[in-house]
Write a protein that holds these residues in place. Structure first.
Motif, PDB file in Angstrom:
ATOM      1  N   HIS A   1      37.943  43.317  44.103  1.00  0.00           N
ATOM      2  CA  HIS A   1      39.193  42.557  44.211  1.00  0.00           C
ATOM      3  C   HIS A   1      39.873  42.368  42.851  1.00  0.00           C
ATOM      4  O   HIS A   1      40.585  41.390  42.637  1.00  0.00           O
ATOM      5  CB  HIS A   1      38.972  41.200  44.874  1.00  0.00           C
TER       6      HIS A   1
ATOM      7  N   VAL B   1      38.351  41.791  39.904  1.00  0.00           N
ATOM      8  CA  VAL B   1      37.689  40.762  39.099  1.00  0.00           C
ATOM      9  C   VAL B   1      36.434  41.322  38.422  1.00  0.00           C
ATOM     10  O   VAL B   1      35.661  42.048  39.044  1.00  0.00           O
ATOM     11  CB  VAL B   1      37.276  39.558  39.973  1.00  0.00           C
TER      12      VAL B   1
ATOM     13  N   ILE C   1      33.250  39.815  35.547  1.00  0.00           N
ATOM     14  CA  ILE C   1      32.693  38.659  34.829  1.00  0.00           C
ATOM     15  C   ILE C   1      31.669  39.157  33.802  1.00  0.00           C
ATOM     16  O   ILE C   1      30.462  39.019  33.997  1.00  0.00           O
ATOM     17  CB  ILE C   1      32.035  37.644  35.789  1.00  0.00           C
TER      18      ILE C   1
ATOM     19  N   PHE D   1      39.092  33.949  29.278  1.00  0.00           N
ATOM     20  CA  PHE D   1      39.718  34.623  30.401  1.00  0.00           C
ATOM     21  C   PHE D   1      40.918  35.418  29.925  1.00  0.00           C
ATOM     22  O   PHE D   1      41.704  34.937  29.096  1.00  0.00           O
ATOM     23  CB  PHE D   1      40.192  33.603  31.448  1.00  0.00           C
TER      24      PHE D   1
ATOM     25  N   VAL E   1      40.366  46.581  37.522  1.00  0.00           N
ATOM     26  CA  VAL E   1      40.161  45.169  37.215  1.00  0.00           C
ATOM     27  C   VAL E   1      41.329  44.643  36.385  1.00  0.00           C
ATOM     28  O   VAL E   1      41.746  45.289  35.424  1.00  0.00           O
ATOM     29  CB  VAL E   1      38.820  44.991  36.460  1.00  0.00           C
TER      30      VAL E   1
ATOM     31  N   LEU F   1      41.620  40.803  36.306  1.00  0.00           N
ATOM     32  CA  LEU F   1      41.227  39.411  36.076  1.00  0.00           C
ATOM     33  C   LEU F   1      39.814  39.432  35.501  1.00  0.00           C
ATOM     34  O   LEU F   1      38.864  39.828  36.191  1.00  0.00           O
ATOM     35  CB  LEU F   1      41.223  38.618  37.390  1.00  0.00           C
ATOM     36  N   VAL F   2      39.673  39.014  34.236  1.00  0.00           N
ATOM     37  CA  VAL F   2      38.371  39.115  33.585  1.00  0.00           C
ATOM     38  C   VAL F   2      37.999  37.775  32.960  1.00  0.00           C
ATOM     39  O   VAL F   2      38.692  37.273  32.078  1.00  0.00           O
ATOM     40  CB  VAL F   2      38.361  40.222  32.508  1.00  0.00           C
TER      41      VAL F   2
ATOM     42  N   PHE G   1      36.484  32.996  42.066  1.00  0.00           N
ATOM     43  CA  PHE G   1      37.287  34.220  42.080  1.00  0.00           C
ATOM     44  C   PHE G   1      37.189  34.974  43.403  1.00  0.00           C
ATOM     45  O   PHE G   1      37.892  35.958  43.598  1.00  0.00           O
ATOM     46  CB  PHE G   1      36.918  35.116  40.895  1.00  0.00           C
ATOM     47  N   SER G   2      36.361  34.522  44.333  1.00  0.00           N
ATOM     48  CA  SER G   2      36.319  35.139  45.658  1.00  0.00           C
ATOM     49  C   SER G   2      37.488  34.659  46.519  1.00  0.00           C
ATOM     50  O   SER G   2      37.771  35.234  47.565  1.00  0.00           O
ATOM     51  CB  SER G   2      34.992  34.844  46.358  1.00  0.00           C
TER      52      SER G   2
ATOM     53  N   ARG H   1      43.154  34.117  43.136  1.00  0.00           N
ATOM     54  CA  ARG H   1      43.444  35.351  42.403  1.00  0.00           C
ATOM     55  C   ARG H   1      44.950  35.628  42.384  1.00  0.00           C
ATOM     56  O   ARG H   1      45.518  35.964  41.342  1.00  0.00           O
ATOM     57  CB  ARG H   1      42.704  36.539  43.018  1.00  0.00           C
TER      58      ARG H   1
ATOM     59  N   ARG I   1      47.572  35.885  39.107  1.00  0.00           N
ATOM     60  CA  ARG I   1      48.402  37.082  38.888  1.00  0.00           C
ATOM     61  C   ARG I   1      49.893  36.744  38.870  1.00  0.00           C
ATOM     62  O   ARG I   1      50.679  37.457  38.260  1.00  0.00           O
ATOM     63  CB  ARG I   1      48.099  38.118  39.962  1.00  0.00           C
TER      64      ARG I   1
END
Length: 153
Positions: A63, A65, A67, A82, A99, A101-102, A126-127, A132, A136
């Motif tokens: 999705h 993401v 980590i 982040f 990806v 979103l980190v 983040f699920s 999310r 964005r």
């Protein structure tokens, strides 16, 4: 430690130009190394520890993401950083999606249980597809920080 307690405004940002996974790790390592609270770290050492972890297996969840995380000797408490990427990067995600979103995390070397608890909480947060999408849609770094840290940030 709640999710937002790992972060601070100074460790939240955006990467607008195209980069690769290593460029993302370099940026996150620089953010994690900042001495905002506690002491500073050597960014090169943080980057190498994050890369070591990525060599074991990708930290991408799907999705969009990822980590990346590492345990760091001499660190006094867990900290996070982040970045939102304007251009997604290939990150060996299970769904094959790029990806953008980190959330990176550095934890003290002996904080195994806390490390796992933080990872679980971050992954759960983040699920959430709405969360999310909200990140964005942030117009600028200030709005991004507000959405990550809460309305009072």
């Amino acid at each position: 430690m709640p999710f937002a307690d790992l972060l601070c405004h100074q460790r939240i940002g955006r990467i607008s130009g195209p980069v690769d996974r290593d460029g993302v790790i370099e940026r996150l390592a620089a953010l994690l190394a900042r001495p905002v609270e506690g002491h500073g770290l050597a960014a090169a050492d943080v980057a190498e520890r994050l890369r070591e972890r990525e060599r074991l297996a990708s930290t991408a969840l799907g999705h969009g993401v990822a980590i990346p995380h590492a345990r760091i000797g001499g660190l006094d408490r867990a900290r996070g950083a982040f970045v939102l990427l304007d251009h997604g990067v290939s990150y060996a995600a299970p769904d094959g999606e790029p990806v953008d979103l980190v959330f990176a995390m550095a934890v003290p070397e002996d904080e195994v249980a806390g490390h796992l608890a933080h990872l679980g909480e971050i992954a759960e947060r983040f699920s959430d597809a709405d969360f999310r999408a909200s990140l964005r849609a942030a117009d600028d770094d200030r709005e991004l920080a507000r959405r990550l840290l809460g309305a009072d940030a």
